[in-house]
Design a protein around this motif. Structure first.
Motif, mmCIF file in Angstrom:
data_model
loop_
_atom_site.group_PDB
_atom_site.id
_atom_site.type_symbol
_atom_site.label_atom_id
_atom_site.label_comp_id
_atom_site.label_asym_id
_atom_site.label_seq_id
_atom_site.Cartn_x
_atom_site.Cartn_y
_atom_site.Cartn_z
ATOM 1 N N ILE A 51 28.693 -28.508 -13.087
ATOM 2 C CA ILE A 51 29.817 -27.577 -13.159
ATOM 3 C C ILE A 51 29.559 -26.341 -12.293
ATOM 4 O O ILE A 51 30.265 -25.346 -12.406
ATOM 5 C CB ILE A 51 30.153 -27.195 -14.614
ATOM 6 N N HIS A 52 28.558 -26.431 -11.436
ATOM 7 C CA HIS A 52 28.241 -25.432 -10.405
ATOM 8 C C HIS A 52 27.919 -24.056 -10.990
ATOM 9 O O HIS A 52 28.389 -23.040 -10.499
ATOM 10 C CB HIS A 52 29.370 -25.326 -9.393
ATOM 11 N N VAL A 53 27.108 -24.035 -12.030
ATOM 12 C CA VAL A 53 26.607 -22.782 -12.585
ATOM 13 C C VAL A 53 25.198 -22.587 -12.050
ATOM 14 O O VAL A 53 24.344 -23.452 -12.198
ATOM 15 C CB VAL A 53 26.604 -22.814 -14.130
ATOM 16 N N SER A 54 24.969 -21.450 -11.416
ATOM 17 C CA SER A 54 23.662 -21.176 -10.824
ATOM 18 C C SER A 54 22.701 -20.653 -11.893
ATOM 19 O O SER A 54 23.021 -19.721 -12.635
ATOM 20 C CB SER A 54 23.802 -20.147 -9.711
ATOM 21 N N ILE A 55 21.526 -21.257 -11.956
ATOM 22 C CA ILE A 55 20.500 -20.844 -12.905
ATOM 23 C C ILE A 55 19.412 -20.115 -12.122
ATOM 24 O O ILE A 55 18.781 -20.717 -11.253
ATOM 25 C CB ILE A 55 19.902 -22.061 -13.629
ATOM 26 N N PRO A 56 19.189 -18.824 -12.385
ATOM 27 C CA PRO A 56 18.150 -18.110 -11.639
ATOM 28 C C PRO A 56 16.757 -18.623 -12.015
ATOM 29 O O PRO A 56 16.444 -18.791 -13.185
ATOM 30 C CB PRO A 56 18.335 -16.647 -12.053
ATOM 31 N N MET A 57 15.983 -18.886 -11.016
ATOM 32 C CA MET A 57 14.648 -19.409 -11.230
ATOM 33 C C MET A 57 13.643 -18.254 -11.278
ATOM 34 O O MET A 57 13.875 -17.196 -10.690
ATOM 35 C CB MET A 57 14.277 -20.382 -10.111
ATOM 36 N N PRO A 58 12.504 -18.427 -11.958
ATOM 37 C CA PRO A 58 11.521 -17.338 -12.057
ATOM 38 C C PRO A 58 10.991 -16.876 -10.700
ATOM 39 O O PRO A 58 10.740 -15.695 -10.513
ATOM 40 C CB PRO A 58 10.394 -17.951 -12.895
#
Length: 76
Positions: A51-58
């Motif tokens: 659903i094209h939600v960006s998850i910020p990575m550490p």
């Protein structure tokens, strides 16, 4: 190619769950909860990707926030 990877990963995940089902019946409750949470988290990440939600990575957080602060503290 990205979609093929996600579908392949999902098939391997389901296959692993089917194989591990017998083992999960004999393990303790803590192992079952950890296994369920990890499977749920993986499925959540796959759904969020579609659903094209960006998850910020550490690593992104470190590069954008911590690294500039650390460079200012050291005076580089």
């Amino acid at each position: 190619m990205d979609g093929i990877f996600v579908i392949s990963f999902l098939i391997i995940l389901v296959g692993s769950f089917i194989i591990d089902r017998k083992m999960l019946r004999t393990t303790g409750t803590g192992n079952q909860i950890t296994y369920g949470l990890s499977i749920g988290l993986i499925l959540l990440f796959l759904i969020l990707k579609y659903i094209h939600v960006s998850i910020p990575m550490p690593s992104y957080f470190f590069v954008q926030v911590v690294s500039p602060w650390f460079i200012r503290v050291l005076g580089i």
